[in-house]
Design an enzyme around this catalytic site. Structure first.
Site, PDB file in Angstrom:
ATOM      1  N   ARG A  51      38.164  25.312  29.444  1.00  0.00           N
ATOM      2  CA  ARG A  51      36.950  25.315  29.811  1.00  0.00           C
ATOM      3  C   ARG A  51      36.659  24.468  31.324  1.00  0.00           C
ATOM      4  O   ARG A  51      35.929  25.113  32.018  1.00  0.00           O
ATOM      5  CB  ARG A  51      36.083  24.929  28.826  1.00  0.00           C
ATOM      6  CG  ARG A  51      34.537  24.676  29.273  1.00  0.00           C
ATOM      7  CD  ARG A  51      33.601  24.427  28.184  1.00  0.00           C
ATOM      8  NE  ARG A  51      34.079  23.268  27.347  1.00  0.00           N
ATOM      9  CZ  ARG A  51      33.931  21.948  27.557  1.00  0.00           C
ATOM     10  NH1 ARG A  51      33.573  21.495  28.675  1.00  0.00           N
ATOM     11  NH2 ARG A  51      34.275  21.151  26.373  1.00  0.00           N
ATOM     12  N   TYR A 103      17.781  41.344  42.519  1.00  0.00           N
ATOM     13  CA  TYR A 103      18.326  41.971  41.543  1.00  0.00           C
ATOM     14  C   TYR A 103      17.260  41.799  40.256  1.00  0.00           C
ATOM     15  O   TYR A 103      16.872  40.796  40.119  1.00  0.00           O
ATOM     16  CB  TYR A 103      19.742  41.706  41.276  1.00  0.00           C
ATOM     17  CG  TYR A 103      20.347  41.822  39.976  1.00  0.00           C
ATOM     18  CD1 TYR A 103      20.249  43.422  39.556  1.00  0.00           C
ATOM     19  CD2 TYR A 103      20.800  40.988  39.204  1.00  0.00           C
ATOM     20  CE1 TYR A 103      20.863  43.695  38.523  1.00  0.00           C
ATOM     21  CE2 TYR A 103      21.491  41.250  37.902  1.00  0.00           C
ATOM     22  CZ  TYR A 103      21.609  42.596  37.423  1.00  0.00           C
ATOM     23  OH  TYR A 103      21.906  43.013  36.282  1.00  0.00           O
ATOM     24  N   ASP A 175      23.184  35.790  47.680  1.00  0.00           N
ATOM     25  CA  ASP A 175      23.743  36.501  46.945  1.00  0.00           C
ATOM     26  C   ASP A 175      24.497  37.635  47.898  1.00  0.00           C
ATOM     27  O   ASP A 175      23.885  38.283  48.784  1.00  0.00           O
ATOM     28  CB  ASP A 175      23.010  37.553  45.852  1.00  0.00           C
ATOM     29  CG  ASP A 175      23.705  38.289  45.008  1.00  0.00           C
ATOM     30  OD1 ASP A 175      24.817  39.027  45.219  1.00  0.00           O
ATOM     31  OD2 ASP A 175      23.313  38.576  43.798  1.00  0.00           O
TER      32      ASP A 175
END
Length: 391
Positions: A51, A103, A175
């Site tokens: 992780r 989005y 983005d």
């Protein structure tokens, strides 16, 4: 010739992960281990738990950081995991200004999740810098840009927005999914965090779910990593390998797809049954000059509107080549219906306010012959028209 002199296309293949230093294998090893043996109680190795860090994921993070010109890359389990984690840099009482036709998943995160934690937002048309400035509040901490935007392909001036953000001590998030670093590098234009749904063009084969974030400032990178490590939305190693495989062919895929997109957009623009075409590669696009200045090409996504809803439905029924599905950026062309797919999370009133109509289709152009797509569309429009005339 030094590495710095290599073209972007060459660096996609010839980077520090071009072969495994231990075996010479010309592919990054997929390390499935969740935990790693430590030498002693006093000395720990670089890797301890996947992780926190995994060698396969780290290779992808190094590659995307180099591609975007950043100091650190982070790989997440999805594009929304990357976006959401970036937003968690904010605190209760902060405010964010967001591109209005963003989005649908980002819209949902901002309106349904951030608000629960006392983080305020304002949606604006980021093509209008005066509107952006008017939306800024004393507690504004982020200007969130999606350019070209989804699904109307509006273009925001990244450098101008970044300058505004720096003037108020805020961050600029961009983005960059539609463009990829092959065509657009927001960090070079002043952005603080670049975000990707690597599910799309970077992966390129519709076979992986993944997200990426890149920063230039090392301290900001540490903060973002701390959030990623805390929440654990990390990218699995098989998906990391698939994205790295896709990146190797990014330039050739983008080149062919965007050249095809230009031809298809021109065809649609001249068809009498198509009322609007949204594509930054068309000279009549409102932000054509801005996009040409900040990007090296128009990309491979366009959207278009059909004359009426009856014709729209019949057209979709008769189209054969593109996959009719959510997502974009695959080797196959993908035709999407934003109102019920990518932007289903956005209420009808909000969609209408943004110009996302019920006759709007988004096309992600793949690697098929553009002539075949054009012929397919032409045939579908003709059959749709005939069907309605008979009725």
């Amino acid at each position: 010739m030094t590495k710095q002199e290599y073209s972007f296309e060459t660096q996609l293949l010839h980077n520090k992960h071009k072969f495994d230093p231990n075996t010479g294998a010309v592919s990054v090893p997929v390390q499935y281990a969740s935990t790693f043996h430590q030498p002693s109680v006093d000395k720990f190795g670089k890797f301890d738990y996947s992780r926190s860090l995994n060698p396969t994921r780290e290779a992808l993070e190094d590659i995307i950081a180099d591609m975007e010109g950043g100091s650190r890359g982070l790989a997440f389990s999805s594009g929304m995991a990357a976006i959401s984690t970036a937003f968690l840099l904010l605190s209760q009482g902060d405010h964010v200004v967001v591109t209005e036709d963003v989005y649908g998943g980002t819209f949902r995160m901002v309106t349904q999740v951030l608000t629960r934690f006392g983080i305020e937002h304002t949606f604006v048309d980021m093509t209008n810098l005066e509107e952006v400035k008017a939306a800024i509040q004393p507690n504004t901490k982020v200007l969130y840009v999606e350019t070209p935007s989804n699904p109307l392909l509006k273009v925001t001036d990244i450098e101008a927005i970044s300058t505004i953000a720096k003037g108020i001590g805020a961050w600029t998030f961009v983005d960059n999914t539609f463009m990829t670093p092959y065509l657009q590098r927001p960090l070079d234009l002043g952005a603080d965090i670049v975000l990707h749904s690597a599910t799309k063009f970077l992966g390129g084969h519709s076979d992986t779910l993944s997200g990426l974030a890149v920063v230039k400032d090392e301290e900001l990178g540490k903060q973002l990593y701390a959030l990623q490590n805390s929440f654990g939305a990390v990218l699995g190693v098989q998906d990391a390998w698939l994205v790295m495989r896709g990146i190797k062919t990014l330039s050739v895929r983008m080149n062919q797809s965007q050249e095809s997109a230009k031809q298809i957009a021109t065809y649609l623009e001249n068809h009498p049954l198509i009322t609007n075409v949204h594509f930054p590669g068309l000279e009549n696009h409102p932000q054509y000059e801005i996009h040409s200045r900040q990007a090296d090409g128009p990309g491979a996504v366009l959207s278009f509107e059909i004359e009426n809803e009856d014709l729209f439905k019949e057209f979709v029924n008769h189209v054969e080549l593109p996959v009719f599905a959510v997502s974009l950026g695959g080797v196959e062309s993908i035709l999407s219906y934003p109102a019920k797919m990518s932007h289903a999370a956005m209420p009808v009133s909000e969609r209408q306010k943004r110009g996302i109509s019920n006759t709007l289709l988004r096309l992600s152009v793949g690697l098929e012959s553009p002539e075949d797509i054009i012929n397919d569309f032409s045939n579908a429009l003709e059959l749709a028209s005939r069907h309605l005339i008979k009725e």
